[in-house]
Design a protein around this motif. Sequence first.
Motif, PDB file in Angstrom:
ATOM      1  N   TYR B 112     -21.987  68.015  14.937  1.00 38.11           N
ATOM      2  CA  TYR B 112     -21.057  68.911  15.618  1.00 38.11           C
ATOM      3  C   TYR B 112     -20.553  69.991  14.658  1.00 38.11           C
ATOM      4  O   TYR B 112     -20.550  71.181  14.975  1.00 38.11           O
ATOM      5  CB  TYR B 112     -19.916  68.055  16.165  1.00 38.11           C
ATOM      6  CG  TYR B 112     -18.706  68.771  16.715  1.00 38.11           C
ATOM      7  CD1 TYR B 112     -18.809  69.704  17.740  1.00 38.11           C
ATOM      8  CD2 TYR B 112     -17.437  68.470  16.212  1.00 38.11           C
ATOM      9  CE1 TYR B 112     -17.676  70.320  18.250  1.00 38.11           C
ATOM     10  CE2 TYR B 112     -16.307  69.072  16.718  1.00 38.11           C
ATOM     11  CZ  TYR B 112     -16.432  70.010  17.735  1.00 38.11           C
ATOM     12  OH  TYR B 112     -15.305  70.616  18.218  1.00 38.11           O
ATOM     13  N   VAL B 113     -20.158  69.589  13.470  1.00 45.38           N
ATOM     14  CA  VAL B 113     -19.674  70.565  12.473  1.00 45.38           C
ATOM     15  C   VAL B 113     -20.800  71.527  12.097  1.00 45.38           C
ATOM     16  O   VAL B 113     -20.623  72.756  12.137  1.00 45.38           O
ATOM     17  CB  VAL B 113     -19.153  69.853  11.205  1.00 45.38           C
ATOM     18  CG1 VAL B 113     -18.884  70.872  10.100  1.00 45.38           C
ATOM     19  CG2 VAL B 113     -17.906  69.060  11.514  1.00 45.38           C
ATOM     20  N   PHE B 198     -10.155  71.113  17.020  1.00 49.14           N
ATOM     21  CA  PHE B 198     -11.465  70.599  16.627  1.00 49.14           C
ATOM     22  C   PHE B 198     -11.833  69.316  17.382  1.00 49.14           C
ATOM     23  O   PHE B 198     -12.881  69.231  18.008  1.00 49.14           O
ATOM     24  CB  PHE B 198     -11.431  70.358  15.110  1.00 49.14           C
ATOM     25  CG  PHE B 198     -12.682  69.763  14.554  1.00 49.14           C
ATOM     26  CD1 PHE B 198     -13.738  70.573  14.181  1.00 49.14           C
ATOM     27  CD2 PHE B 198     -12.788  68.391  14.379  1.00 49.14           C
ATOM     28  CE1 PHE B 198     -14.889  70.027  13.654  1.00 49.14           C
ATOM     29  CE2 PHE B 198     -13.932  67.841  13.853  1.00 49.14           C
ATOM     30  CZ  PHE B 198     -14.987  68.658  13.491  1.00 49.14           C
ATOM     31  N   PHE B 199     -10.946  68.334  17.311  1.00 52.34           N
ATOM     32  CA  PHE B 199     -11.279  67.044  17.910  1.00 52.34           C
ATOM     33  C   PHE B 199     -11.214  67.083  19.430  1.00 52.34           C
ATOM     34  O   PHE B 199     -11.992  66.436  20.110  1.00 52.34           O
ATOM     35  CB  PHE B 199     -10.352  65.950  17.365  1.00 52.34           C
ATOM     36  CG  PHE B 199     -10.665  65.593  15.948  1.00 52.34           C
ATOM     37  CD1 PHE B 199     -11.815  64.879  15.636  1.00 52.34           C
ATOM     38  CD2 PHE B 199      -9.832  65.986  14.915  1.00 52.34           C
ATOM     39  CE1 PHE B 199     -12.122  64.561  14.326  1.00 52.34           C
ATOM     40  CE2 PHE B 199     -10.137  65.671  13.608  1.00 52.34           C
ATOM     41  CZ  PHE B 199     -11.282  64.962  13.308  1.00 52.34           C
ATOM     42  N   ARG B 200     -10.237  67.858  19.929  1.00 53.26           N
ATOM     43  CA  ARG B 200     -10.101  67.998  21.381  1.00 53.26           C
ATOM     44  C   ARG B 200     -11.395  68.572  21.977  1.00 53.26           C
ATOM     45  O   ARG B 200     -11.898  68.072  22.988  1.00 53.26           O
ATOM     46  CB  ARG B 200      -8.897  68.909  21.657  1.00 53.26           C
ATOM     47  CG  ARG B 200      -8.614  69.192  23.095  1.00 53.26           C
ATOM     48  CD  ARG B 200      -8.011  67.966  23.789  1.00 53.26           C
ATOM     49  NE  ARG B 200      -8.191  68.090  25.230  1.00 53.26           N
ATOM     50  CZ  ARG B 200      -7.440  68.866  26.002  1.00 53.26           C
ATOM     51  NH1 ARG B 200      -6.440  69.552  25.462  1.00 53.26           N
ATOM     52  NH2 ARG B 200      -7.678  68.953  27.291  1.00 53.26           N
ATOM     53  N   ILE B 201     -11.931  69.611  21.338  1.00 51.63           N
ATOM     54  CA  ILE B 201     -13.164  70.229  21.832  1.00 51.63           C
ATOM     55  C   ILE B 201     -14.324  69.232  21.792  1.00 51.63           C
ATOM     56  O   ILE B 201     -15.113  69.121  22.719  1.00 51.63           O
ATOM     57  CB  ILE B 201     -13.510  71.492  21.010  1.00 51.63           C
ATOM     58  CG1 ILE B 201     -12.403  72.536  21.145  1.00 51.63           C
ATOM     59  CG2 ILE B 201     -14.843  72.087  21.449  1.00 51.63           C
ATOM     60  CD1 ILE B 201     -12.575  73.749  20.250  1.00 51.63           C
ATOM     61  N   PHE B 202     -14.373  68.491  20.686  1.00 54.09           N
ATOM     62  CA  PHE B 202     -15.441  67.494  20.555  1.00 54.09           C
ATOM     63  C   PHE B 202     -15.328  66.450  21.667  1.00 54.09           C
ATOM     64  O   PHE B 202     -16.293  66.128  22.340  1.00 54.09           O
ATOM     65  CB  PHE B 202     -15.369  66.811  19.189  1.00 54.09           C
ATOM     66  CG  PHE B 202     -16.413  65.754  18.991  1.00 54.09           C
ATOM     67  CD1 PHE B 202     -17.747  66.107  18.878  1.00 54.09           C
ATOM     68  CD2 PHE B 202     -16.069  64.415  18.919  1.00 54.09           C
ATOM     69  CE1 PHE B 202     -18.722  65.146  18.705  1.00 54.09           C
ATOM     70  CE2 PHE B 202     -17.041  63.439  18.747  1.00 54.09           C
ATOM     71  CZ  PHE B 202     -18.371  63.808  18.638  1.00 54.09           C
ATOM     72  N   TRP B 203     -14.111  65.965  21.831  1.00 49.45           N
ATOM     73  CA  TRP B 203     -13.870  64.851  22.732  1.00 49.45           C
ATOM     74  C   TRP B 203     -14.099  65.242  24.182  1.00 49.45           C
ATOM     75  O   TRP B 203     -14.727  64.516  24.934  1.00 49.45           O
ATOM     76  CB  TRP B 203     -12.439  64.329  22.522  1.00 49.45           C
ATOM     77  CG  TRP B 203     -12.170  63.072  23.266  1.00 49.45           C
ATOM     78  CD1 TRP B 203     -11.474  62.947  24.429  1.00 49.45           C
ATOM     79  CD2 TRP B 203     -12.591  61.764  22.913  1.00 49.45           C
ATOM     80  NE1 TRP B 203     -11.446  61.637  24.821  1.00 49.45           N
ATOM     81  CE2 TRP B 203     -12.120  60.886  23.906  1.00 49.45           C
ATOM     82  CE3 TRP B 203     -13.344  61.232  21.831  1.00 49.45           C
ATOM     83  CZ2 TRP B 203     -12.365  59.522  23.872  1.00 49.45           C
ATOM     84  CZ3 TRP B 203     -13.576  59.867  21.807  1.00 49.45           C
ATOM     85  CH2 TRP B 203     -13.094  59.035  22.811  1.00 49.45           C
ATOM     86  N   LEU B 207     -18.696  65.523  23.702  1.00 46.78           N
ATOM     87  CA  LEU B 207     -19.022  64.121  23.929  1.00 46.78           C
ATOM     88  C   LEU B 207     -19.576  63.874  25.338  1.00 46.78           C
ATOM     89  O   LEU B 207     -20.600  63.194  25.483  1.00 46.78           O
ATOM     90  CB  LEU B 207     -17.790  63.250  23.644  1.00 46.78           C
ATOM     91  CG  LEU B 207     -18.119  61.868  23.081  1.00 46.78           C
ATOM     92  CD1 LEU B 207     -19.041  61.981  21.881  1.00 46.78           C
ATOM     93  CD2 LEU B 207     -16.845  61.142  22.699  1.00 46.78           C
ATOM     94  N   PRO B 208     -18.930  64.458  26.368  1.00 43.89           N
ATOM     95  CA  PRO B 208     -19.481  64.215  27.707  1.00 43.89           C
ATOM     96  C   PRO B 208     -20.906  64.737  27.889  1.00 43.89           C
ATOM     97  O   PRO B 208     -21.633  64.261  28.764  1.00 43.89           O
ATOM     98  CB  PRO B 208     -18.510  64.976  28.623  1.00 43.89           C
ATOM     99  CG  PRO B 208     -17.256  65.086  27.849  1.00 43.89           C
ATOM    100  CD  PRO B 208     -17.665  65.191  26.419  1.00 43.89           C
TER     101      PRO B 208
END
Lengths: 291, 296
Positions: B112-113, B198-203, B207-208
Amino acid sequence: MTEWLERHIPKMVLAPSFIAILVFVYGFIAWTAWVSLTRSKLLPKYEIKGFIQYDRLFDSPRWDTAMGNLFIFGTLFIVTSMVLGLLLAILLDQKVRTEGVLRTIYLYPMALSMIVTGTAWKWIMNPGLGIENMVRGWGFENFSFDWVINPDRAIYAVVIAGVWQASGFVMALFLAGLRSVDGEIIKAAQVDGIPSYRIYSAIIIPSMAPIFLSAFIVLAHLAIKSFDLVIALTGGGPGYATDLPATYMYAMAFSRGDIGQAASSAMVMMAVVFAIIVPYLYSELRVKKHD
Amino acid sequence: MTDLVINPTQSRPWGKILLRALLFALLGLFALFYLMPLFVMVTTSLKSLEEIRTGSLIAFPREITFEAWRTAWSGACTGIQCEGLRPYFWNSVVLAIPAVLISTVVGALNGYVIAQWRFRGANLIFSLLLFGCFIPFQVVLLPMARMLGLMGLAGTIPGLIFVHVIYGIGFTTLFFRNYYVTIPQELVKAAKVDGAGFFRIFWSIFLPLSLPIIVVTVIWQFTQIWNDFLFGVSFSQAGTQPVTVALNNIVNSTTGVKEYNVDMAAAIIAALPTLLVYVVAGKYFIRGLTAGSVKG
């Protein structure tokens, strides 16, 4: 503060992996390179003594056998797997209705551990009770198939088991490649009345050059790292007739207590891998830039 | 690819039919070649030793007995201990599950990064990771043995988990990076404008979308770790060995009568989990194999 944090989070997420790779891959390679230049025996010593370990390595008949075996095994394993894989892919490409089932059958060995493969083939090639015994039972009393215990033949037994395991995978690679060839060109060739075998040999196969390269890289990599298969099938024997660099390194490191030899043989293995991989990666990255 | 074979509704000259028959004969012969070892393993494991000695390799068992399976699972000797494969099978389970999970999560975040939050040096890090996939592990075996000793993890299962995670990260990162790189960067930009971190976008965005690549990665890692022998034999000790090492010990233990039926039953038991994964999710297995070899 939070803004600073937000800006640097990506780096902080990547940092642990970066450090881990730096230490456990590159640092460890450096450690092995260093120790390969010392007189380390049971315990590592850090005083550099030059290339004595490499001199010993290249003077060792056992290492000679291991490198010779790698050459024989590597060449036969790669060539046979490629030919068989390509043949299977072309056969399966002829609108075979049972393709799904056949593909599954050809590829399942790839899901097995090399130890399982070695165990199975060791039993099949068992001189007393395996194929030899079976064929003799059919009335061919003089039939002999003792490759696993014959020092001159054992390495070919390893090739058989290796090809059995990996050729289905090559088939899958080639089949994907065959399917990605531009259909229009093939149609045009067919309209022109060019026979199938010519379409394959002049149009389809040449356009799959990158897949040949990928298959070669994967197979070469498998061959150099082959360790489990030899251990399970022949244990490196009879004597050290089927030793490969990987089994030599392991023997030096864990049963002979000769760390200097283990380190120098590992470095030579890495050099062989890189001699194959680096040009490949380099060409891959260069192609990317041209896109 | 379009059909190279003449449309079957057209006239069928004998030559074509013969060619077709030859094609199926060849395909069938190859199928036999690939299936034969599995067939021999299964039938041998169901025979008694007496029948193995007197019968033929490829004969069906005259009398089916599960004795060899029982011995392989709970009685066969690996060296001095005679507890069968069972404890080692569980070692492999306990080892593979955390190692697969951790390396997959780390790979997803790394990918992701690298694919979506490019910063200076990110590509260099990716190249370094990629290169790490190709090294022959022999070159890290000696220092790792010492490092595990220093960390107090020598000969333990957590030690093996650690090793598998470290050397699995390269591939898992590669898988996720190649998957995420196809997702347009505008998505991240738009989400940032909306105030997501960062994490919100990933999550909630990445992720979905990731289920297929997660399946591919988990299967790849599971197969690699379950089938591993080199790390297992180098970094374990009696009691913590994974199933592949125990299988090899059973087959090569020199004490007593050679029980080929037990060897075969043990080999099948050791192979069952990855075979099962292959049968259930073969499509993803193949995708992992080809993704691991055809980069880009």
